[in-house]
Write an enzyme that holds these catalytic residues in place. Structure first.
Site, short mmCIF file in Angstrom:
data_model
loop_
_atom_site.label_atom_id
_atom_site.label_comp_id
_atom_site.label_asym_id
_atom_site.label_seq_id
_atom_site.Cartn_x
_atom_site.Cartn_y
_atom_site.Cartn_z
N LYS A 157 1.90 0.06 -36.45
CA LYS A 157 2.44 -0.52 -35.21
C LYS A 157 3.52 0.43 -34.70
O LYS A 157 4.71 0.21 -34.87
CB LYS A 157 2.96 -1.94 -35.46
N1 PMP Z 1 -3.15 -5.65 -31.80
C1 PMP Z 1 -2.11 -5.04 -31.23
C2 PMP Z 1 -2.29 -3.71 -30.62
C3 PMP Z 1 -0.86 -5.67 -31.23
O1 PMP Z 1 0.19 -5.08 -30.66
C4 PMP Z 1 -0.71 -6.94 -31.80
C5 PMP Z 1 0.61 -7.63 -31.77
N2 PMP Z 1 1.41 -7.28 -32.87
C6 PMP Z 1 -1.84 -7.54 -32.39
C7 PMP Z 1 -3.04 -6.86 -32.37
C8 PMP Z 1 -1.72 -8.84 -33.08
O2 PMP Z 1 -1.05 -8.64 -34.29
P1 PMP Z 1 -0.18 -9.78 -34.95
O3 PMP Z 1 -1.08 -10.96 -35.07
O4 PMP Z 1 0.19 -9.26 -36.29
O5 PMP Z 1 0.96 -10.04 -34.07
#
Ligand code: PMP
Length: 306
Positions: A159
């Protein structure tokens, strides 16, 4: 934009709790020059009946920020434990009595060039944020002409802030074209994810979502949703997903910390099912919100009570 709503906030910044206007990083830092930083988005849910704030899967988010730092080859790693502790303390210092969105960031500090691997800095911000209306209404999505970054270029499972320029293109194009959200295909032409959320469809009663090797972020909500769907007796397939399968789906939804569980009403102007939030999606939403708000018992240790 008015900064009034932020100015009284406290920010965790490199070991200290500082007023909002003191949380600044240097113009020379690789974070600014090359986007060399990683972050998380975490939600906290205010339960008005219990007068308590619950942070959802805090430890898992902080373990992912460790993973992001490793994938981005940071030379030192800010560990999950102290970041969790600082987050809880940040909630107390800000005295939140509302649902919140929390953003921890670890970044390359000082003045290195693009191959710098340290030193790292860290901060955590939090603002009040509730559930948006689109969760109730559903959204219209566009399959983007922008391709999702691949593991051969910008690893999607980190991320990393820099990755978000890819989703930014897709998100902006979707808005300009009159849609609410973008869905990106990966370099193999398979469905990857939305611009900040994962995607599921229901086809022939089975829930399908792209696998973790589809150039997605390994989403914590996706993991939660898979567990909840299985509890509901729904078969879940993590596999390559074709764009054309959407035209045969009865329901579809996005999921993510920010997007929670958001129904997709149509794709490229073609309705999914009846073109409105489906029955199974609604059931899943109820289960999800009962869980994150601390209404149902937390049997997995996913809630951190502040
Ligand atoms: N994909 C991307 C590119 C994201 O930025 C996010 C948000 N964090 C998600 C998927 C969903 O991830 P999460 O459920 O861990 O928030």
């Amino acid at each position: 934009m008015s900064t009034d709503k932020f100015k009284d906030l406290i920010v965790y910044f490199n070991g200290e709790f500082v007023p909002w206007d003191q949380a600044k990083i240097h113009a020379f830092s690789p974070a600014v020059k090359y986007g060399a930083s990683v972050f998380e988005g975490i939600r906290g849910y205010w339960n008005a009946d219990k007068q308590k704030l619950y942070l959802f899967r805090l430890q898992d988010h902080m373990e992912r920020i460790e993973l992001s730092q490793r994938v981005m080859r940071f030379g030192e790693i800010a560990p999950a434990g102290p970041l969790c502790d600082a987050t809880v303390e940040l909630m107390r210092r800000n005295k939140f009595k509302a649902s919140v969105h929390i953003r921890p960031t670890v970044y390359l500090d000082e003045y290195g060039e693009s191959s710098a691997r340290g030193p790292i800095g860290q901060f955590i911000t939090a603002i009040e944020r509730g559930t948006p209306k689109k969760v109730e209404d559903g959204v219209r999505a566009q399959v983007s002409s922008w391709e999702r970054i691949s593991d051969r270029s910008m690893p999607a499972r980190a991320k990393s802030n820099a990755n978000y320029n890819n989703s930014r293109y897709a998100g902006i194009q979707a808005k300009v074209d009159g849609y609410d959200a973008a869905i990106m295909l990966n370099s193999r032409g398979k469905i990857s994810e939305g611009q900040g959320m994962c995607v599921f469809m229901i086809r022939n009663g089975v829930a399908i979502t792209p696998s973790v090797t589809s150039d997605i972020l390994e989403s914590i909500t996706r993991d939660t949703v898979i567990i909840l769907l299985k509890e509901m007796g729904i078969e879940v397939q993590e596999r390559d997903m074709d764009r054309s399968e959407f035209y045969d789906a009865s329901e579809a939804f996005f999921c993510g910390t920010g997007w929670e569980v958001t129904p997709i009403n149509d794709i490229d102007g073609s309705p999914i099912g009846a073109g409105k939030p489906g029955e199974l999606t609604r059931k899943l939403q109820n289960k999800y919100f009962d869980l994150v708000n601390g209404v149902t018992e937390d049997t997995r240790g996913w809630l951190t009570e502040v």
